[in-house]
Scaffold this motif. Sequence first.
Motif, PDB file in Angstrom:
ATOM      1  N   PHE A 130       0.830  -1.207   0.000  1.00 44.08           N
ATOM      2  CA  PHE A 130       0.000   0.000   0.000  1.00 44.08           C
ATOM      3  C   PHE A 130       0.864   1.255   0.000  1.00 44.08           C
ATOM      4  N   VAL A 183      -8.346   1.307   7.501  1.00 44.80           N
ATOM      5  CA  VAL A 183      -7.582   0.760   6.371  1.00 44.80           C
ATOM      6  C   VAL A 183      -6.127   0.671   6.801  1.00 44.80           C
ATOM      7  N   THR A 184      -5.601  -0.543   6.876  1.00 45.08           N
ATOM      8  CA  THR A 184      -4.224  -0.682   7.340  1.00 45.08           C
ATOM      9  C   THR A 184      -3.253  -0.017   6.369  1.00 45.08           C
ATOM     10  N   VAL A 228      -2.588   3.338   6.210  1.00 43.22           N
ATOM     11  CA  VAL A 228      -2.793   4.764   5.915  1.00 43.22           C
ATOM     12  C   VAL A 228      -1.832   5.618   6.727  1.00 43.22           C
ATOM     13  N   SER A 258       1.558   5.191   5.420  1.00 42.57           N
ATOM     14  CA  SER A 258       1.674   5.909   4.145  1.00 42.57           C
ATOM     15  C   SER A 258       1.901   7.396   4.366  1.00 42.57           C
ATOM     16  N   THR A 307     -16.710   7.000  -1.346  1.00 47.79           N
ATOM     17  CA  THR A 307     -16.998   5.621  -0.943  1.00 47.79           C
ATOM     18  C   THR A 307     -18.408   5.498  -0.384  1.00 47.79           C
ATOM     19  N   GLN A 341      -9.833   1.862   0.119  1.00 43.27           N
ATOM     20  CA  GLN A 341      -8.418   1.726  -0.251  1.00 43.27           C
ATOM     21  C   GLN A 341      -8.178   2.203  -1.680  1.00 43.27           C
TER      22      GLN A 341
END
Length: 277
Positions: A36, A198-199, A201, A204, A241, A252
């Motif tokens: 990601f 959301v894993t 983020v 990131s 979304t 995502q």
Amino acid sequence: MVDGRLNAEAIWSDLEAVRAQAPLVHSITNFVVMNFNANALLALGAAPVMAHAHEEVADMVAIAQALVLNIGTLEPDWISAMQLALRAAQAKGIPVVLDPVGAGATPYRNQALQALLQTGAPSVLRGNGSEIMSVAGLAAATKGVDSAASSHEAVGAAQALARDWGSVVCVSGATDHVVDAGGRHAALSNGHPWMTRVTGVGCSASALIGAFAAVQPDRWRATVSAMACLGVVGELAVERTQAAGAGVGRLQIELLDGLQLLSHDDFVARLKLACHG
């Protein structure tokens, strides 16, 4: 718009610089978020490389414009690779972003962080409230890698770390706080709670800071710019979304699309930024 020190137009110019220059960001990061984070950097307009072998980390730093270190999935070989890369980055003079994932959760994690910090202070430290308070040596509860402290509660710890190390410190949360040793303090209020579901983020965010720091020599401004862009992108992505009747699986994709397609007008209209100091 905010005060004359930093505003939406200045931040937008930093984003344009990332898109134009496509800086190479070398990340030694964790298994959970590697894919990601790489896609987030690509969507932003930067170039990712994920390399952790001892035999090549220094050579990879030599061709990179920023280094991002993330301790999410620890093992001894990775920590020593991070130390090698950190030394090489400091010798070259490129920015180093450290993400102390789960700081305070276990003695081993704290020992690993101590080893990295003894190797050299990062240009930017970014974490949630509990992580920043733990790094500062304060008692802060952690729940795995999630924060049990608000970003506001950690501002004092962040300011102390910034003064002690001369680093920029970013505390992420419902409001993101970015401070530096000179007393500058930015508070960013964009984003949405769904972003925490959301894993990758948060990790990131650290990667994006690396991209912005590669093109903007003012590390505080680079960090504010990265967090501002991600916050606005996240806010818009959640709205798209929800309008589609979808959930965080769709989010995502919307986050990556948003990093690529964010427009000037949407960014300027949405940004919620207050600067102090």
